[in-house]
Design a protein around this motif. Sequence first.
Motif, PDB file in Angstrom:
ATOM      1  N   ASN A  33       7.457  10.097  -1.730  1.00 39.26           N
ATOM      2  CA  ASN A  33       6.094   9.725  -2.116  1.00 39.26           C
ATOM      3  C   ASN A  33       6.031   8.285  -2.619  1.00 39.26           C
ATOM      4  O   ASN A  33       5.115   7.535  -2.282  1.00 39.26           O
ATOM      5  CB  ASN A  33       5.558  10.688  -3.176  1.00 39.26           C
ATOM      6  N   LEU A  50      -2.187   3.789   5.132  1.00 33.89           N
ATOM      7  CA  LEU A  50      -2.011   5.029   5.883  1.00 33.89           C
ATOM      8  C   LEU A  50      -3.353   5.566   6.358  1.00 33.89           C
ATOM      9  O   LEU A  50      -4.385   5.363   5.707  1.00 33.89           O
ATOM     10  CB  LEU A  50      -1.354   6.097   4.995  1.00 33.89           C
ATOM     11  N   ARG A  53       1.731   0.817   1.227  1.00 32.99           N
ATOM     12  CA  ARG A  53       1.484   0.996   2.666  1.00 32.99           C
ATOM     13  C   ARG A  53       0.027   1.354   2.943  1.00 32.99           C
ATOM     14  O   ARG A  53      -0.665   1.870   2.080  1.00 32.99           O
ATOM     15  CB  ARG A  53       2.375   2.120   3.196  1.00 32.99           C
ATOM     16  N   MET A 102       5.677   5.348  -0.224  1.00 30.22           N
ATOM     17  CA  MET A 102       4.376   5.102   0.411  1.00 30.22           C
ATOM     18  C   MET A 102       3.609   3.984  -0.283  1.00 30.22           C
ATOM     19  O   MET A 102       2.648   3.435   0.269  1.00 30.22           O
ATOM     20  CB  MET A 102       3.498   6.371   0.361  1.00 30.22           C
ATOM     21  N   TYR A 105       1.671  12.509   6.744  1.00 32.82           N
ATOM     22  CA  TYR A 105       2.871  13.210   6.270  1.00 32.82           C
ATOM     23  C   TYR A 105       2.526  14.341   5.309  1.00 32.82           C
ATOM     24  O   TYR A 105       3.359  14.776   4.524  1.00 32.82           O
ATOM     25  CB  TYR A 105       3.818  12.206   5.596  1.00 32.82           C
ATOM     26  N   THR A 117      -2.423  12.349   4.079  1.00 36.24           N
ATOM     27  CA  THR A 117      -1.763  11.362   4.936  1.00 36.24           C
ATOM     28  C   THR A 117      -1.231  12.094   6.175  1.00 36.24           C
ATOM     29  O   THR A 117      -1.203  13.323   6.217  1.00 36.24           O
ATOM     30  CB  THR A 117      -0.557  10.719   4.212  1.00 36.24           C
TER      31      THR A 117
END
Length: 504
Positions: free
Chosen positions: A425, A433, A431, A428, A453, A451
């Motif tokens: 986590n 997303l 980033r 991320m 993911y 996300t």
Amino acid sequence: MDDKRRATRLEDRGMMSDAGEAKTGLDVARGEAAPGPDAAAPSRKLFIQSFGCQMNVYDAQRMSDLLGAEGYEETQTPEGADVIVLNTCHIRERASEKIFSELGRLRDLKAARAREGLAPQIVVAGCVAQAEGAEIQRRQSAVDVVVGPQSYHRLPELLRRAGEGARVVEAEFPAQDKFGFLPPPPAAATRRRGVSAFLTVQEGCDKFCSFCVVPYTRGAEFSRPVAAVLDEAKALLDEGVRELTLIGQNVNAYHGEGPGGRAVSLAGLCAELARLPGLARIRYTTSHPNDMADDLIEAHATLPQLMPYLHLPVQSGSNAVLKAMNRRHTAGAYLDLVARVRARRPDLALSSDFITGFPGETEADFADTLALIEAVGFAASFSFKYSPRPGTPGAERADQIDEDVKSRRLHALQALLEEQRQSFNRSMVGRRLAVLVEKRGRHEGQAAGKTPYLQAVHFEGGAGLVGACVEVEIMAAGPNSLYGRLVAPGEVRAPERAARRGAA
Ligand code: 5AD
Ligand code: SF4
């Protein structure tokens, strides 16, 4: 609301194992019944409490739809209900025993309401119903109907029979496909359930892992025909669904009948679904490593809608334990498979199920499991102490492990997995997303979504964007959710590209 009831209302659709337990709490509306056919008739009330896996969440929605067509309206508490359904899970002993303590409470409720002439009908559905059948009514006489997962399409008729005084037990594996008898989800219910929907494409399992009751409770593998899946998908998309999670106990063994009677693989099914306008995301769960076919691996590289997340249970990292579990693969084969999928989809996030303390598991076996976890690096996971299930080969073994050893290993395993989850986590942060917006956030102006993911994200500025797939810059990672800011309100056209840009 007590904890148990809250737990079933807080199921995070994406974050449950095939027959596991809710992991994080995102409030997801459970199935609500459509208004009855005769609006003037006083509506009868239905309360459904669902335990266990996504399959049960899906089944509960279908039961709600079915009884909705009979004039039942869903209610959030059992107190005023005319029909109470416990949709049960048999995967571990604790899950099963919960049902009997819940039934004790419902017996008292039924007795109290009977004094006013309003006794509700009590239904036990799901895998405990399948496994225990008539034994349930012997243990708890307040139960009116026991119905297994393959027969709930007959619920209206079973309730009528029970209303006439019969004690009803329906736990056969009927020859007919229940899906053909279920009404399509009503439009209003689909809209209430939100932008991410489950769709059962496969049921049952032929693997017979030696710890698992699923092959006995859900029966042999069965795949729904492609046309039936597409019809249901289209109906969901028409009502605003943007993400489909294809579910099945062994979903990557899918081989549904396609055009001309040809068998279509899960990859083929995903490709068909990806052609449907409006569908932004496809996920599937849960998979067996041995059914991870090449075309499915390839689909992770080529199908933009297929999300870079794979729930691929390994259970143990020890070859001796895997053999005893009848998993029919080694730790090395699992690692090779992970490498092959990652070679085609480098940003793939992996999750798994683990069991500690399977009979005969030594400290060295357990160390192998920790080593496998270190080698893979999991984004999320579900882990359990081994629970001997009656009728499974594992339960017969003489070399059962002490509870305290199982617990100690579980805690060590969970500490490592939690560290990996948090670190995934944190990676991320910074980033950008693609986030599928599912609902409003807790605060004014905030929105919540996922996300690629499967991480929950809360972000500012997106309150009106439910259903859109937008670009969000991740600013911070909390224990259960990421926090971000909206980059641009427009729909991200190619969510996979945004995801990959942020990938390691
Ligand atoms: N004991 C503990 N965990 C179990 N699971 C299945 N059966 C058992 C059992 N008897 C776990 C497995 C499976 C997940 C859904 O539940 O890890 O993948
Ligand atoms: Fe159970 Fe194994 Fe089938 Fe999964 S693959 S449902 S663990 S028997």
